[in-house]
Design a protein around this motif. Structure first.
Motif, PDB file in Angstrom:
ATOM      1  N   PHE A 139       0.812  -1.215   0.000  1.00 38.14           N
ATOM      2  CA  PHE A 139       0.000   0.000   0.000  1.00 38.14           C
ATOM      3  C   PHE A 139       0.845   1.265   0.000  1.00 38.14           C
ATOM      4  N   LEU A 143       0.422   3.864  -2.867  1.00 32.35           N
ATOM      5  CA  LEU A 143       0.070   5.239  -2.542  1.00 32.35           C
ATOM      6  C   LEU A 143       0.959   6.216  -3.301  1.00 32.35           C
ATOM      7  N   VAL A 146      -0.047   6.165  -6.915  1.00 28.80           N
ATOM      8  CA  VAL A 146      -1.290   6.906  -7.158  1.00 28.80           C
ATOM      9  C   VAL A 146      -1.024   8.409  -7.133  1.00 28.80           C
ATOM     10  N   GLY A 214     -12.102  -5.074  -3.860  1.00 28.90           N
ATOM     11  CA  GLY A 214     -11.406  -4.738  -5.109  1.00 28.90           C
ATOM     12  C   GLY A 214     -12.248  -5.055  -6.328  1.00 28.90           C
ATOM     13  N   PHE A 247      -8.001   6.155 -11.141  1.00 29.19           N
ATOM     14  CA  PHE A 247      -7.835   5.947  -9.703  1.00 29.19           C
ATOM     15  C   PHE A 247      -8.591   4.696  -9.248  1.00 29.19           C
ATOM     16  N   ALA A 251      -6.865   1.477  -7.698  1.00 30.11           N
ATOM     17  CA  ALA A 251      -7.255   1.079  -6.344  1.00 30.11           C
ATOM     18  C   ALA A 251      -7.741  -0.369  -6.331  1.00 30.11           C
ATOM     19  N   LEU A 255      -5.949  -3.272  -4.115  1.00 31.21           N
ATOM     20  CA  LEU A 255      -6.639  -4.074  -3.112  1.00 31.21           C
ATOM     21  C   LEU A 255      -6.507  -5.564  -3.424  1.00 31.21           C
TER      22      LEU A 255
END
Lengths: 344, 258
Positions: A139, A143, A146, A214, A247, A251, A255
């Motif tokens: 993550f 992050l 992203v 997800g 996004f 994401a 996940l």
């Protein structure tokens, strides 16, 4: 050749039956082989003559088989998402650095203690703390990706940045490995082999929850995924909100792939190979068809790989990562030779 | 008078990248039922202008209005029902079938899953018929010739059902026959379906014969008008440096200097 003439519904029914068959096969084979009939009886709640069989199936093999389904299906779906988002047939769930992030987390937990002497945050290393560390790692990397994705418009650039993150984390992992002792190194290597076994029912529950979340994002992105098949400019001209869609897709991948890698280790090739395999049989690019199809294919492939990895009737277990690669790589080569070009 | 009723109004537009304008002083209007070609030398900014009108990149100055409403005041979904595009960039996936690709044109009208209704299906069938693509529906896009692919892309804009269609160099890579075929099809769409179509091209001779209006990007005045009025004003003579070619106003075409 006339694949398109067979309705998709028939394909799905067939796939579903194969999935059930492979699952029962997976449940009945292993170090102890249990007859097919009895396996099915146990699943329907009947006590077998040998009491241990029931225990083996319900507490060991069933969670393992379900994990394999979630892991295989999930990885395949995240591969499909990445291939469409990056317009690249070679993209897999790990191009964004999701797996290298997870590796980094696991490496810090398993091998970091020797680097930072006195750092005893994770005194007792168990499966849960390993999963937490790997999730944190993936993550964190996600992050950053992203954040970069919001600044960089071009997806190709994003792909390369993801690869660079992968290189950096791989380098840090090897530095950690260099300074760690044999036992720690072994633990890390065993994690990196990947495994769908050994998850308790509650761990499986957490994993399933994460993957379902997800998948929910992915289903919500179906329309924009189809628009992305034309390219980003066309997608924009069709009224797709580019940033929001990208996004959501990232994401979803994070996940699914992050969660799976945390619990089952970095499992190679399923994400890359299964979408291509699926497109061979389902003669469409429509994600409304491909997404469920890819999930079922991934689940079947993973169950098969796990069955082989168990080396039926022997007590040894091969690393699942090796099996997926041994099966996955020839598949991709076969596709390339047959088609000469990976159309996607 | 025309300014008030025109479908597309572009005024004092400056387009380009960052703060450096590539094209300045673009002023023109376009009505439904008009075919407009944009011509100019390589690198003058034809594509940049087209992409700006298509809202793919931000403008630097000036205004672009559709039915008196500025482009900025449309949200993405609304704009998708006004403007559709054919670009020069390759498709992300050439594995789409012709019908799948054309069906994507219906996205602004479909639900969150993108399911096609009866009406969507009939629009798709009409677009296939309009662009003479019957029988190609199940072909993959990578199996098509350049001319066929171009027609498929135009059919997609017809399925998108927008009053304004923008095409970036739709005739490049085509032989003369298929260049004419594409431009005549565009002309037909303009006349039969009351579309407003803007396209960039290097085929000045053909544009003169087929367009209702031509916008000449010369880096200064950027004149627009009917082909005959532009010929009368001598606008084509100064478009290129005169050491290689000259414009023959009698035949409405360029001749190589002997």
């Amino acid at each position: 050749m006339n694949k398109s003439s067979i309705p998709f519904g028939v394909w799905f029914l067939g796939l579903f039956l194969i999935l059930l068959l492979v699952m029962v096969l997976n449940l009945s084979l292993g170090s102890v082989s249990i007859p097919f009939k009895i396996t099915i009886q146990v699943l329907f709640g009947k006590e077998p003559e040998t009491a241990s069989w029931s225990y083996i199936i319900l507490n060991y093999r069933l969670p393992k088989a379900l994990t394999a389904i979630v892991v295989g299906g999930g990885l395949a779906v995240s591969g499909l998402l990445m291939q469409t988002l990056f317009r690249n047939p070679l993209a897999g769930p790990f191009v964004l650095g999701v797996s290298s992030g997870a590796s980094l987390g696991a490496a810090f937990l398993l091998m970091g203690t020797s680097l930072f002497t006195g750092w005893t945050l994770f005194e007792s290393i168990n499966d849960i703390s390993l999963a937490v560390a790997a999730s944190l790692g993936s993550f964190t990397v996600l992050l950053v990706v992203v954040m970069v994705a919001n600044r960089v418009r071009d997806t190709m650039t994003l792909l390369i940045i993801g690869l660079m993150f992968g290189s950096i984390t791989a380098a840090v992992v090897s530095v950690l490995a260099y300074f760690s002792d044999a036992e720690q190194l072994q633990r890390f290597i065993f994690w990196s082999f990947g495994s769908v076994g050994g998850l308790s029912w509650s761990q499986l529950g957490i994993l399933t929850l994460v993957v379902v979340f997800g998948l929910f994002f992915a289903i919500f992105s179906l329309k924009s995924l189809n628009a992305f098949l034309l390219g980003e400019n066309y997608a924009k001209s069709l009224g797709i909100a580019l940033r929001k869609s990208r996004f959501l897709i990232i994401a979803a991948t994070g996940l699914i792939a992050g969660g799976i890698t945390a619990f089952a280790g970095p499992i190679a090739f399923v994400g890359l190979a299964v979408p291509h395999l699926t497109r061979q049989f389902f003669n469409t690019m429509d994600h409304r068809i491909l997404l469920p199809a890819v999930f079922v294919y991934g689940a079947i492939l993973m169950l098969l790989c796990d069955t082989i990895a168990q080396l039926p009737t022997s007590a040894k277990v091969l690393p699942i990562n090796a099996i997926t690669s041994i099966i996955g790589a020839p598949v991709v080569i076969w596709l390339l030779l047959r088609k000469r070009k990976l159309f996607f | 008078m025309e300014k008030q009723t025109a479908y597309l109004q572009v005024s004092a537009l400056e387009v380009g990248y960052k703060t450096e304008g590539v094209v300045r002083n673009v002023d023109f209007t376009l009505n439904k039922g008009e075919l407009c070609g944009i011509v100019g030398v390589n690198g003058i900014g034809k594509s940049t202008l087209l992409r700006t009108i298509g809202n793919l990149q931000p403008r630097l100055k000036g205004s672009i209005k559709i039915q008196n409403k500025d482009l900025q005041d449309f949200n993405a979904a609304e704009l998708a029902k006004e403007i559709s595009l054919v670009l020069t960039e390759p498709l992300a996936s050439s594995n789409l079938t012709v019908k799948e690709l054309i069906a994507l044109g219906r996205q602004p009208y479909t639900n969150w899953m993108g399911n096609l209704t009866q009406q969507d299906e009939s629009k798709i069938q009409n677009s296939i018929a309009d662009l003479e693509l019957g029988g190609l529906g199940n072909r993959k896009c990578h199996e098509l010739s350049d001319g066929q692919l171009q027609r498929v892309l135009i059919a997609r804009t017809m399925a998108q059902d927008t009053p304004l269609i923008l095409l970036d160099e739709p005739t490049t890579h085509l032989d003369l026959y298929h260049k004419v075929q594409i431009l005549k099809l565009l002309k037909g769409l303009v006349q039969e379906h009351q579309k407003a179509i803007v396209f960039t091209t290097h085929e000045i001779d053909l544009a003169i014969q087929l367009c209702d209006r031509i916008l000449i990007l010369d880096g200064k005045q950027n004149p627009i008008g009917t082909p005959s009025s532009l010929i009368e004003q001598g606008c084509f003579e100064t478009l290129f440096p005169t050491d290689m070619v000259h414009f023959d106003s009698q035949s409405g075409s360029y001749r190589v200097n002997k």
